[in-house]
Scaffold this motif. Structure first.
Motif, PDB file in Angstrom:
ATOM      1  N   ALA A   1       1.031  -1.072   0.008  1.00 43.37           N
ATOM      2  CA  ALA A   1       0.030   0.106   0.062  1.00 43.37           C
ATOM      3  C   ALA A   1       0.673   1.229  -0.136  1.00 43.37           C
ATOM      4  CB  ALA A   1      -0.853  -0.058   1.143  1.00 43.37           C
ATOM      5  N   LEU A   2       1.952   1.342   0.865  1.00 45.97           N
ATOM      6  CA  LEU A   2       2.908   2.571   0.782  1.00 45.97           C
ATOM      7  C   LEU A   2       3.443   2.816  -0.406  1.00 45.97           C
ATOM      8  CD1 LEU A   2       4.563   2.089   4.151  1.00 45.97           C
ATOM      9  CD2 LEU A   2       2.572   2.909   4.042  1.00 45.97           C
ATOM     10  N   ILE A   3       4.006   1.507  -1.024  1.00 49.09           N
ATOM     11  CA  ILE A   3       4.719   1.751  -2.279  1.00 49.09           C
ATOM     12  C   ILE A   3       3.643   2.133  -3.235  1.00 49.09           C
ATOM     13  CG2 ILE A   3       5.621   0.262  -4.147  1.00 49.09           C
ATOM     14  CD1 ILE A   3       6.648  -1.604  -2.261  1.00 49.09           C
ATOM     15  N   GLU A   4       2.380   1.838  -3.290  1.00 51.78           N
ATOM     16  CA  GLU A   4       1.421   2.323  -4.252  1.00 51.78           C
ATOM     17  C   GLU A   4       1.547   3.855  -4.212  1.00 51.78           C
ATOM     18  OE1 GLU A   4      -2.044  -0.099  -4.469  1.00 51.78           O
ATOM     19  OE2 GLU A   4      -1.100  -1.022  -5.968  1.00 51.78           O
ATOM     20  N   GLN A   5       1.213   4.421  -2.829  1.00 58.09           N
ATOM     21  CA  GLN A   5       1.149   5.738  -2.664  1.00 58.09           C
ATOM     22  C   GLN A   5       2.461   6.536  -3.130  1.00 58.09           C
ATOM     23  OE1 GLN A   5       0.533   6.275   1.512  1.00 58.09           O
ATOM     24  NE2 GLN A   5      -0.761   5.240   1.594  1.00 58.09           N
ATOM     25  N   VAL A   6       3.612   6.127  -3.133  1.00 50.51           N
ATOM     26  CA  VAL A   6       4.943   6.655  -3.428  1.00 50.51           C
ATOM     27  C   VAL A   6       5.150   6.557  -4.852  1.00 50.51           C
ATOM     28  CG1 VAL A   6       7.401   6.551  -3.384  1.00 50.51           C
ATOM     29  CG2 VAL A   6       5.982   6.405  -1.332  1.00 50.51           C
ATOM     30  N   LEU A   7       4.730   5.480  -5.566  1.00 48.24           N
ATOM     31  CA  LEU A   7       4.566   5.417  -7.050  1.00 48.24           C
ATOM     32  C   LEU A   7       3.611   6.274  -7.614  1.00 48.24           C
ATOM     33  CD1 LEU A   7       4.705   1.668  -8.152  1.00 48.24           C
ATOM     34  CD2 LEU A   7       6.701   3.192  -7.625  1.00 48.24           C
ATOM     35  N   ALA A   8       2.485   6.489  -6.940  1.00 49.34           N
ATOM     36  CA  ALA A   8       1.538   7.690  -7.508  1.00 49.34           C
ATOM     37  C   ALA A   8       2.349   8.984  -7.577  1.00 49.34           C
ATOM     38  CB  ALA A   8       0.375   7.725  -6.602  1.00 49.34           C
ATOM     39  N   LYS A   9       3.118   9.273  -6.971  1.00 52.47           N
ATOM     40  CA  LYS A   9       4.126  10.556  -6.932  1.00 52.47           C
ATOM     41  C   LYS A   9       5.002  10.680  -7.750  1.00 52.47           C
ATOM     42  CE  LYS A   9       2.369  12.634  -2.550  1.00 52.47           C
ATOM     43  NZ  LYS A   9       1.002  11.901  -2.617  1.00 52.47           N
ATOM     44  N   LYS A  10       5.154   9.350  -8.720  1.00 51.97           N
ATOM     45  CA  LYS A  10       6.106   9.249  -9.673  1.00 51.97           C
ATOM     46  C   LYS A  10       7.702   9.328  -9.069  1.00 51.97           C
ATOM     47  CE  LYS A  10       3.663   9.895 -13.655  1.00 51.97           C
ATOM     48  NZ  LYS A  10       2.559   9.025 -12.990  1.00 51.97           N
ATOM     49  N   LYS A  11       7.681   8.558  -7.821  1.00 54.51           N
ATOM     50  CA  LYS A  11       8.835   8.208  -7.190  1.00 54.51           C
ATOM     51  C   LYS A  11       9.386   6.959  -7.517  1.00 54.51           C
ATOM     52  CE  LYS A  11       9.925  12.497  -5.101  1.00 54.51           C
ATOM     53  NZ  LYS A  11      11.193  13.176  -5.579  1.00 54.51           N
ATOM     54  N   GLN A  12      10.503   6.402  -6.882  1.00 53.72           N
ATOM     55  CA  GLN A  12      11.023   5.111  -7.086  1.00 53.72           C
ATOM     56  C   GLN A  12      11.080   4.327  -5.554  1.00 53.72           C
ATOM     57  OE1 GLN A  12      14.437   6.311  -9.575  1.00 53.72           O
ATOM     58  NE2 GLN A  12      13.767   4.506 -10.757  1.00 53.72           N
ATOM     59  N   VAL A  13      10.936   3.200  -5.433  1.00 57.39           N
ATOM     60  CA  VAL A  13      11.056   2.588  -4.163  1.00 57.39           C
ATOM     61  C   VAL A  13      12.027   1.526  -4.042  1.00 57.39           C
ATOM     62  CG1 VAL A  13       9.584   1.368  -2.309  1.00 57.39           C
ATOM     63  CG2 VAL A  13       8.721   2.906  -3.855  1.00 57.39           C
ATOM     64  N   ILE A  14      12.845   1.519  -2.979  1.00 55.16           N
ATOM     65  CA  ILE A  14      13.892  -0.040  -2.635  1.00 55.16           C
ATOM     66  C   ILE A  14      13.401  -0.706  -1.644  1.00 55.16           C
ATOM     67  CG2 ILE A  14      16.024  -0.467  -2.059  1.00 55.16           C
ATOM     68  CD1 ILE A  14      17.276   1.979  -3.486  1.00 55.16           C
TER      69      ILE A  14
ATOM     70  N   GLU B   1      16.925   7.459  -9.552  1.00 54.03           N
ATOM     71  CA  GLU B   1      17.043   8.904  -9.596  1.00 54.03           C
ATOM     72  C   GLU B   1      16.179   9.572  -8.810  1.00 54.03           C
ATOM     73  OE1 GLU B   1      18.856  11.060 -12.661  1.00 54.03           O
ATOM     74  OE2 GLU B   1      20.358   9.347 -13.116  1.00 54.03           O
ATOM     75  N   ARG B   2      14.870   8.998  -8.496  1.00 52.85           N
ATOM     76  CA  ARG B   2      13.967   9.514  -8.154  1.00 52.85           C
ATOM     77  C   ARG B   2      13.368   8.767  -6.612  1.00 52.85           C
ATOM     78  NH1 ARG B   2      12.118   7.830 -12.922  1.00 52.85           N
ATOM     79  NH2 ARG B   2      10.306   6.692 -11.985  1.00 52.85           N
ATOM     80  N   LEU B   3      14.458   8.534  -6.046  1.00 51.13           N
ATOM     81  CA  LEU B   3      14.085   7.650  -4.688  1.00 51.13           C
ATOM     82  C   LEU B   3      13.075   8.405  -3.826  1.00 51.13           C
ATOM     83  CD1 LEU B   3      14.809   4.992  -3.647  1.00 51.13           C
ATOM     84  CD2 LEU B   3      16.662   5.927  -2.327  1.00 51.13           C
ATOM     85  N   GLY B   4      11.917   7.739  -3.479  1.00 49.58           N
ATOM     86  CA  GLY B   4      10.958   8.331  -2.516  1.00 49.58           C
ATOM     87  C   GLY B   4      11.055   7.435  -1.226  1.00 49.58           C
ATOM     88  N   LEU B   5      11.209   6.132  -1.200  1.00 49.64           N
ATOM     89  CA  LEU B   5      11.184   5.298  -0.068  1.00 49.64           C
ATOM     90  C   LEU B   5      11.928   4.223  -0.045  1.00 49.64           C
ATOM     91  CD1 LEU B   5       9.064   4.197   2.296  1.00 49.64           C
ATOM     92  CD2 LEU B   5       7.665   3.288   0.671  1.00 49.64           C
ATOM     93  N   ILE B   6      12.499   3.780   1.049  1.00 53.48           N
ATOM     94  CA  ILE B   6      13.180   2.764   1.241  1.00 53.48           C
ATOM     95  C   ILE B   6      12.736   1.702   2.416  1.00 53.48           C
ATOM     96  CG2 ILE B   6      15.409   1.810   2.053  1.00 53.48           C
ATOM     97  CD1 ILE B   6      16.904   4.351   1.252  1.00 53.48           C
ATOM     98  N   ILE B   7      12.387   0.639   1.944  1.00 51.11           N
ATOM     99  CA  ILE B   7      11.710  -0.360   2.980  1.00 51.11           C
ATOM    100  C   ILE B   7      12.920  -1.463   3.362  1.00 51.11           C
ATOM    101  CG2 ILE B   7       9.856  -2.113   3.221  1.00 51.11           C
ATOM    102  CD1 ILE B   7       8.023  -0.526   1.464  1.00 51.11           C
ATOM    103  N   ILE B   8      12.972  -1.668   4.557  1.00 48.61           N
ATOM    104  CA  ILE B   8      13.909  -2.511   5.173  1.00 48.61           C
ATOM    105  C   ILE B   8      12.849  -3.670   5.785  1.00 48.61           C
ATOM    106  CG2 ILE B   8      15.750  -3.464   6.435  1.00 48.61           C
ATOM    107  CD1 ILE B   8      16.747  -0.551   5.711  1.00 48.61           C
TER     108      ILE B   8
END
Length: 750
Positions: free
Chosen positions: A250-263, A326-333
């Protein structure tokens, strides 16, 4: 050398070069002092012809390494946009500072090596002439009996676009003929890079599962912070089976909607398949996977897709943290407590600290998730440095399993010499009769024979360090922290019983006992020996989940994140092994392993049972794991760390001295010790030196290892000491031929 008005910059010219071992020095002109920092892109005159070349600054120094008259000046700074390389160079600089390594080692860790791989290309053929002209040509060729040409043109007219393979192999039409037609303007050739897809068999599902209230609250809270421009570090602490992965999605979806990338970082490679499947079902082609078993080409492909912005969700083990997003918005560990997040080669960085640093550079958030958070992370969440989210309910209607602790001392008194306690034996038989599945977990951590009494459970410990003594073949017991030794006497110091022995139990031994006691059961044994092949892991787990075996027996690799609805009994055969490891974190590791193992039971509709067999049933790591209470465990553990001055209540710096010559390594260690002692004279709270001496692995591959443990409440004091030692250790002839490694807040014992 240089006066205080000159500065020199170390610059890498070719960032994609595999060797990456050369830096070039340039003078920084006064006018650029403010702008030139590690990570800056600059133009410099390079080589004999002084042609203007772009490079990256990796370090700034007050003095030059060679003759100043030969050093050229930086021309100007490239100010166009911040490149992801600049960011990664800053991360490398952080690793060098915080964890002690050379800048080159740090850069090699951080920069994606562009393997000089020719990308696979797919060539497409389309018509350039209009359909009518093509059909006319086709009729003409058929008349002249140009069979191959006609077959090719017919297929092209029908499909509109075909690949080179279809033309050459399918129509038996040679490539040079196709090129000739292209020259005549009849067809057009276009090539596209074809990326290797490591998961060809997965399909995308259009919708996710609905979140429950707890999960939704977390997602809303994150969304609100993110929309308000708040970027923080969050600790998602959820009991096993509470559906953390759904929250991540769910969090990834929110961040992708902002055109950002997620690790997304995952600890064990064993987990990737199950986890990746869930991400792939949700995000399809937008994911890229990076792990150490990939070929160079696959890795290079993944990095290119990330850099090109074609992949937005990057999943992988620790090193995926340095993906060129280049457009990192969130890192999940995920499973942030896992030891695999600490690198075991220099720089010995911890992915958690490094992720927080990288996120700070590019305005991203960090989410740490775990059912059993590390003491460090939970302490920070309590102090407010991280924001704490808790999930207390299991997803669906699954119940937490019932847990029973069996005291092996009592079994010993009853005369039960078997590996299985009476209760566990009875429960295994019940499950086999009901056709339900069983997981048996053998805790093999810290196998280095500790010595204990089978009658009263007493473990022989060091009087100075409160850690167990290890049995050595020369008949002595030794402490690896301070070097204390005592002879091994076959009598318990407490109850005077003669049943004292070094503890040992292996998976083969258990497997043999299972065959003897339950001859009809189908057993799958999973350990380092049976999973050597590349896909052995996945195949075994798939077989177990299809019900091809009744009992899965294994070491810690079986307790991680797997979901089997039919497993209703988990047996933990010897909970003590990891308790008595020579390590101040042994209590924490034991608690985590037991919770993970217990969390495998009853994940479907059937209620699960867990049986924990142990010689120390009253130890808090075991009792709190049985009540599934992380909070109670944390209270006890934190008090112990405060009393003993261990992280997170204080910090440790390890200096590992290695040399092929034993006496050289000892002399070097003594010199370093002297230097540290002298530097501490007059300090209010001096750095404490623990246990100088041989490392517990005193010789590895013919290299002798000496170790120093330094402890202090203040992290900066230790980092400062390391900074002052580094130049001497690197340049002084006294230390020629000696390698010295630093490690900060180590996760394992040297």
């Amino acid at each position: 050398m240089g006066d205080s008005n000159t500065r020199y910059a170390d610059i890498i010219i070719d960032i994609s070069h595999e060797a990456l071992d050369r830096v070039f020095q340039y003078r920084v002109p006064l006018s650029l002092w403010k702008e030139v920092r590690p990570g800056s892109r600059v133009f410099v005159p390079f080589g004999r012809g002084n042609r203007e070349t772009e490079g990256y600054v990796v370090a700034i120094r007050p003095e030059a390494d060679y003759e100043e008259s030969k050093i050229k000046e930086i021309l100007r700074v490239n100010t166009e946009g911040v490149s992801v390389e600049s960011e990664l160079i800053k991360v490398a600089s952080f690793l060098k500072e915080q964890y002690g390594s050379t800048m080159i080692q740090a850069l090699r860790t951080v920069l994606p090596v562009k393997a000089k791989m020719k990308p696979k290309e797919e060539v497409f053929i389309t018509l350039s002439a209009d359909i009518e002209a093509a059909q006319k040509l086709l009729a003409e060729w058929e008349q002249k009996h140009y069979v191959a040409r006609a077959r090719f043109l017919f297929l092209l007219i029908e499909k509109g676009r075909i690949t080179k393979e279809e033309a050459v192999k399918g129509c038996n039409f040679p490539l040079k003929e196709i090129r000739r037609l292209a020259e005549q303007g009849i067809v057009k050739l276009e090539s596209r890079i074809k990326y290797r897809n490591p998961f060809p068999e997965l399909t995308k599902r259009s919708t996710g599962w609905p979140l429950n209230e707890e999960q939704q609250a977390v997602a809303d809270n994150f969304q609100k912070d993110y929309d308000n421009g708040k970027r923080g570090t969050y600790l998602l602490y959820g009991v096993t089976g509470s559906g953390k992965t759904e929250v991540y999605l769910a969090l990834i979806e929110q961040v992708l909607a902002k055109k950002k990338q997620v690790i997304v970082l995952i600890p064990e490679i064993s987990l990737t398949y199950q986890t990746v499947r869930r991400f792939y079902e949700r995000f399809g082609e937008r994911i890229a996977v990076i792990n150490s078993r990939m070929s160079k080409g696959e890795k290079s492909d993944a990095c290119e897709r990330i850099r090109a912005g074609e992949a937005d969700v990057i999943i992988g083990a620790r090193s995926a943290l340095f993906a060129p997003a280049e457009r990192l918005g969130l890192i999940i560990i995920d499973e942030e407590h896992d030891g695999a997040y600490k690198s075991d080669t220099s720089p010995k960085y911890h992915a958690r600290e490094t992720a927080v640093y990288r996120a700070g550079l590019c305005g991203a958030s960090v989410v740490l998730g775990s059912a059993t958070p590390s003491v460090e992370a939970y302490a920070r969440a309590l102090s407010g440095e991280y924001k704490l989210w808790t999930l207390k309910k299991r997803a669906g209607n699954a119940m937490l399993p019932t847990t029973q602790i069996i005291d092996l001392r009592e079994e010993f008194k009853k005369g039960n010499r078997s590996i299985f306690s009476g209760e566990l034996h009875k429960k295994i038989e019940e499950r086999l009769a009901k056709k339900e599945q069983i997981m048996l977990f053998l805790n093999r951590r810290g196998f280095a024979g500790f010595v204990s009494c089978r009658a009263c459970g007493q473990v022989i410990k060091c009087p100075h360090c409160d850690v167990t003594l290890t049995y050595h073949r020369n008949g002595k017991l030794r402490c690896h922290y301070c070097g204390y030794e005592e002879p091994f006497i076959k009598q318990c110091p407490i109850c005077k019983s003669p049943h004292v022995a070094a503890f040992g139990l292996g998976t083969e031994k258990v497997e043999a006992a299972l065959h003897a006691e339950f001859p009809t059961a189908r057993v799958l044994r999973m350990d380092m020996d049976t999973t050597r092949r590349k896909h052995a892991h996945e195949e075994m787990l798939a077989a177990f989940s299809k019900g091809e075996a009744d009992i899965l027996l294994g070491t810690q690799m079986i307790v991680k994140g797997h979901d089997y609805a039919n497993v209703t009994l988990v047996g933990i055969l010897a909970a003590d092994l990891s308790l008595h490891e020579q390590d101040f974190r042994s209590g924490e590791k034991t608690f985590q392993l037991l919770c993970q193992a217990a969390g495998r039971a009853g994940r479907g509709d059937k209620r699960g049972d867990v049986i924990i067999q142990t010689y120390s049933p009253e130890h808090y790591s075991i009792t709190t794991a049985a009540e599934h209470s992380y909070e109670n465990f944390f209270k006890e553990e934190y008090t112990y760390r405060q009393l003993m001055g261990y992280p997170p209540c204080a910090h440790m710096l390890v200096i590992l001295v290695q040399s092929g010559d034993e006496s050289q390594s000892v002399i070097a260690r003594l010199r370093i010790e002297k230097m540290i002692e002298q530097s501490q004279v007059g300090q209010e709270v001096p750095v404490q030196i623990l246990a100088p001496g041989q490392a517990s692995l005193s010789k590895l591959k013919d290299v002798y290892r000496q170790v120093l443990y330094l402890k202090h409440k203040d992290k900066e004091t230790l980092l400062d000491l390391k900074r002052r030692l580094e130049p001497v250790l690197e340049k002084h002839p006294m230390f020629a031929g000696i390698t010295i490694q630093f490690d900060f807040d180590p996760l394992s014992h040297y």
